[in-house]
Design a protein around this motif. Structure first.
Motif, PDB file in Angstrom:
ATOM      1  N   UNK A  73      -9.506  35.277  11.888  1.00  0.00           N
ATOM      2  CA  UNK A  73      -8.956  36.117  12.957  1.00  0.00           C
ATOM      3  C   UNK A  73     -10.049  36.567  13.916  1.00  0.00           C
ATOM      4  N   UNK A  74      -9.659  36.833  15.157  1.00  0.00           N
ATOM      5  CA  UNK A  74     -10.602  37.322  16.159  1.00  0.00           C
ATOM      6  C   UNK A  74      -9.963  38.484  16.916  1.00  0.00           C
ATOM      7  N   UNK A  75     -10.770  39.212  17.634  1.00  0.00           N
ATOM      8  CA  UNK A  75     -10.254  40.296  18.453  1.00  0.00           C
ATOM      9  C   UNK A  75     -10.147  41.601  17.688  1.00  0.00           C
ATOM     10  N   UNK A  85     -12.727  41.682  10.894  1.00  0.00           N
ATOM     11  CA  UNK A  85     -12.442  41.900  12.312  1.00  0.00           C
ATOM     12  C   UNK A  85     -11.268  41.014  12.744  1.00  0.00           C
ATOM     13  N   UNK A  86     -10.323  41.601  13.437  1.00  0.00           N
ATOM     14  CA  UNK A  86      -9.178  40.854  13.929  1.00  0.00           C
ATOM     15  C   UNK A  86      -8.065  40.681  12.925  1.00  0.00           C
ATOM     16  N   UNK A  87      -8.092  41.440  11.829  1.00  0.00           N
ATOM     17  CA  UNK A  87      -7.081  41.298  10.782  1.00  0.00           C
ATOM     18  C   UNK A  87      -5.702  41.656  11.342  1.00  0.00           C
ATOM     19  N   UNK A  88      -4.690  40.880  10.948  1.00  0.00           N
ATOM     20  CA  UNK A  88      -3.338  41.066  11.457  1.00  0.00           C
ATOM     21  C   UNK A  88      -2.312  41.370  10.364  1.00  0.00           C
TER      22      UNK A  88
END
Length: 88
Positions: free
Chosen positions: A31-33, A55-58
């Motif tokens: 993930x990113x963002x 980081x960027x976990x959804x």
């Protein structure tokens, strides 16, 4: 040790290439963002520690675990092939 039609070091190059392909595939799935505060699937809150660690976990841990179970395994391309398959 090379044999047949292969040159010295060809086996190691094949192994390194296969490992690099697998690393690129895995890195492309990271993930990113900005991390989400709530899971995309179930809506539960994602713990702060998880958001900081990834980081960027959804997804929450439960939904991510379920997705990992359902994800198909990757079978790498056999660049070399066996001698039997070359003879057929």
């Amino acid at each position: 040790m090379a044999g047949g039609w292969s040159r010295d070091g060809a086996e190691q190059e094949q192994i390194e290439s296969t490992v690099e392909d697998a690393l690129q595939r895995v890195r492309s799935q990271l993930p990113t963002g900005e991390s989400r505060k709530h899971c995309e699937e179930c809506g539960d809150e994602i713990p702060q520690a998880r958001r900081e660690a990834i980081k960027g976990v959804r997804l929450c841990i439960a939904c991510q675990s379920e997705r990992d179970k359902q994800q198909t395994t990757y079978s790498g391309y056999n660049r070399r092939g066996s001698k039997d398959s070359q003879l057929r």
